[in-house]
Design a protein around this motif. Sequence first.
Motif, short mmCIF file in Angstrom:
data_model
loop_
_atom_site.label_atom_id
_atom_site.label_comp_id
_atom_site.label_asym_id
_atom_site.label_seq_id
_atom_site.Cartn_x
_atom_site.Cartn_y
_atom_site.Cartn_z
N GLY A 69 55.02 -37.60 -19.79
CA GLY A 69 54.51 -38.94 -20.00
C GLY A 69 54.50 -39.72 -18.69
O GLY A 69 54.84 -39.22 -17.62
N LYS A 70 54.11 -40.98 -18.78
CA LYS A 70 53.96 -41.83 -17.60
C LYS A 70 55.07 -42.85 -17.53
O LYS A 70 55.36 -43.55 -18.50
N LEU A 71 55.71 -42.93 -16.36
CA LEU A 71 56.76 -43.92 -16.15
C LEU A 71 56.17 -45.32 -16.01
O LEU A 71 55.05 -45.49 -15.51
N ASP A 72 56.96 -46.30 -16.44
CA ASP A 72 56.57 -47.70 -16.27
C ASP A 72 56.72 -48.05 -14.79
O ASP A 72 57.80 -47.94 -14.21
N ASN A 73 55.64 -48.49 -14.18
CA ASN A 73 55.66 -48.75 -12.73
C ASN A 73 56.58 -49.90 -12.33
O ASN A 73 56.97 -50.02 -11.17
N HIS A 74 56.92 -50.78 -13.27
CA HIS A 74 57.71 -51.96 -12.93
C HIS A 74 59.21 -51.75 -13.12
O HIS A 74 60.02 -52.38 -12.45
N THR A 75 59.59 -50.91 -14.07
CA THR A 75 61.01 -50.79 -14.41
C THR A 75 61.60 -49.43 -14.07
O THR A 75 62.82 -49.30 -13.98
N ALA A 76 60.79 -48.41 -13.92
CA ALA A 76 61.33 -47.05 -13.78
C ALA A 76 61.60 -46.71 -12.32
O ALA A 76 60.78 -46.07 -11.65
N TYR A 77 62.71 -47.17 -11.81
CA TYR A 77 63.19 -46.78 -10.49
C TYR A 77 64.63 -46.31 -10.67
O TYR A 77 65.59 -47.05 -10.42
N TYR A 78 64.78 -45.09 -11.15
CA TYR A 78 66.10 -44.60 -11.54
C TYR A 78 66.88 -44.11 -10.34
O TYR A 78 66.32 -43.54 -9.39
N PRO A 79 68.20 -44.32 -10.35
CA PRO A 79 69.04 -43.82 -9.25
C PRO A 79 68.95 -42.30 -9.15
O PRO A 79 68.80 -41.60 -10.15
N LYS A 80 69.04 -41.80 -7.95
CA LYS A 80 68.98 -40.36 -7.73
C LYS A 80 70.26 -39.69 -8.19
O LYS A 80 71.35 -40.28 -8.14
N GLU B 103 71.72 -40.65 -19.70
CA GLU B 103 72.19 -41.94 -20.20
C GLU B 103 72.72 -42.81 -19.08
O GLU B 103 72.48 -44.03 -19.04
N GLU B 104 73.43 -42.20 -18.14
CA GLU B 104 74.00 -42.97 -17.03
C GLU B 104 72.92 -43.52 -16.11
O GLU B 104 72.98 -44.69 -15.70
N LYS B 105 71.91 -42.72 -15.81
CA LYS B 105 70.89 -43.12 -14.85
C LYS B 105 69.82 -44.03 -15.47
O LYS B 105 69.32 -44.95 -14.82
N VAL B 106 69.46 -43.74 -16.73
CA VAL B 106 68.37 -44.48 -17.37
C VAL B 106 68.90 -45.63 -18.22
O VAL B 106 68.24 -46.66 -18.39
N GLY B 107 70.11 -45.44 -18.80
CA GLY B 107 70.70 -46.50 -19.61
C GLY B 107 70.38 -46.42 -21.08
O GLY B 107 70.70 -47.35 -21.83
N THR B 108 69.78 -45.32 -21.54
CA THR B 108 69.46 -45.19 -22.95
C THR B 108 69.38 -43.72 -23.33
O THR B 108 69.15 -42.85 -22.47
N ARG B 109 69.58 -43.45 -24.64
CA ARG B 109 69.38 -42.10 -25.20
C ARG B 109 68.28 -42.11 -26.25
O ARG B 109 68.10 -41.13 -26.97
N ASP B 110 67.54 -43.20 -26.34
CA ASP B 110 66.54 -43.37 -27.40
C ASP B 110 65.25 -42.64 -27.04
O ASP B 110 64.64 -42.89 -26.00
N LEU B 111 64.83 -41.73 -27.93
CA LEU B 111 63.61 -40.98 -27.69
C LEU B 111 62.37 -41.86 -27.62
O LEU B 111 61.38 -41.51 -26.98
N ASP B 112 62.40 -42.99 -28.29
CA ASP B 112 61.25 -43.89 -28.28
C ASP B 112 61.14 -44.68 -26.98
O ASP B 112 60.12 -45.32 -26.73
#
Length: 512
Positions: free
Chosen positions: A432-443, A346-355
């Motif tokens: 699954g496949k990450l979104d190339n434009h938005t998925a740059y999550y902090p380490k 939740e902290e790194k991605v910003g959501t807990r939504d399975l969708d």
Amino acid sequence: MLSALIWLPVIGALVIALLPKSLSNKGSAIVTSAILILDFLLLRQFDIGSSAFQLSENLPWLENLGLNYSLGVDGLSLPLVVLNGLITWLVICFCEKQITERKQLFDVLILLIHAGVSGAILSTNTLLFVLFYEIELIPLYLVIAAWGGTQRSYAAMKFLIFTAISGILILVGFLALGWLSANPTPVFDYETLRNLSLPIEIQVTLLVVLLLGFTIKAPFVPFHTWLPDAYVESTTPTVMMLGGIVAKLGTYGLFRFCVGLFPDAWALLSPWVAVWAGLGILYGAMVAIAQKDIKRMVAYSSIGHMSYILLAAAAATPLSMVGGIIQMVSHGLVLALLFYLVGVIEEKVGTRDLDVLNGLLNPIRGLPTTSALLILGGMASAGIPGLVGFISEFLIFQGTFSKFPIPTIFSIIGTGLTAVYFVILLNRTCFGKLDNHTAYYPKVSGLEQLPALILTALIVVLGVQPSWLVRWSETSATQIIARVPDSSLLANENSKYSTYEKISLAFRRDPR
């Protein structure tokens, strides 16, 4: 030593409250580390061959009321004391990032919660148990209400109301039991009450009162409605404490007082309790499958897995009781791991939504280590061999099938459903496949991963070598159920009657 485990966190909390803010974190880490060292020293001094309370402390206090300062540790309480120390240490030393405001006050409250839980588990006077049982309520309410999510006030108040009702029921049951001890002064010493002989109708009445009190705390269906809100709205360290150890006061009380104090009444009610447990396992699993919020999914999974402990208590066999005690520990470790990992996601991605979540196992732009640990946590929760969840569930199934085959089959189906909802969770979050434009999550830093790595190591080590965990509780588990009649013998005695009719007959004659 037992007093030190209770009062060291209390004194530490007072000292930390007076320290400058710059020194409070170090002070909290020192106190919790000292507590954990005491826990390991307690393991070294414990005699696994004895079923009696060890390292006992008895001091007169309010003798006219029957309230004495009486402490002791046995194979039922020891694993939970160590689990309490471990989770508190992880929460205070490694979850600093999750508490960005008033960390000093948060640590003080967590230490008070720890003291209340340890005091309740170590108490051998029932009134002292209730006192410590209630002490942890207020600081836990405060950490939910002050540091929780958007609905924290509602969740905290709901938790407070349910837990207060639980405490009132337990207090009423113990007061009635003490007053019925046929002494000029009420007696609330556990060993004395354990040898008390009461008519079966009184036993059944008091057992029902205490059973309701402890099942609200655990909680079991249908008294579980406070749990999803409290778990979801709590911060990661709070829910690790709440689910990992505080809820175990309910199952501890179930074993210690319901089974231990009312063996005859328990044998009469156990078929009903077994059915209740089996249905609770299925309910928790099926509701978890329907969730879209991964934190709420883990919360509902907790309801089902706690019901395994209820089934173990219903059977009251040596294998099931040991399995139930081990399930308390394994559930605490696995649940703390899962909630910690959910908090990191939740902290790194910003959501807990399975969708929304997907592809977190991506080694470059995702959270690969967190995802790998989440997969292992899901496997442990599903009872995969080689992990600590397997041995506890296996012992419970082995100990309950001969007495209650249908509820045990329900439980095995529930284990299968656990695999279903964790496959759903893991498939949607990790693959699954990450979104190339938005998925740059902090380490995730090494320090952030450390609590999960410690919990994972324990889950694997105790799964590969379960005797290191089982051996502490075998003797005490056998002693707790020594006076519980075999419900199958009672069934043979009155085979022409249904279980309900046998309970009704028991109110007119004592089966002993």
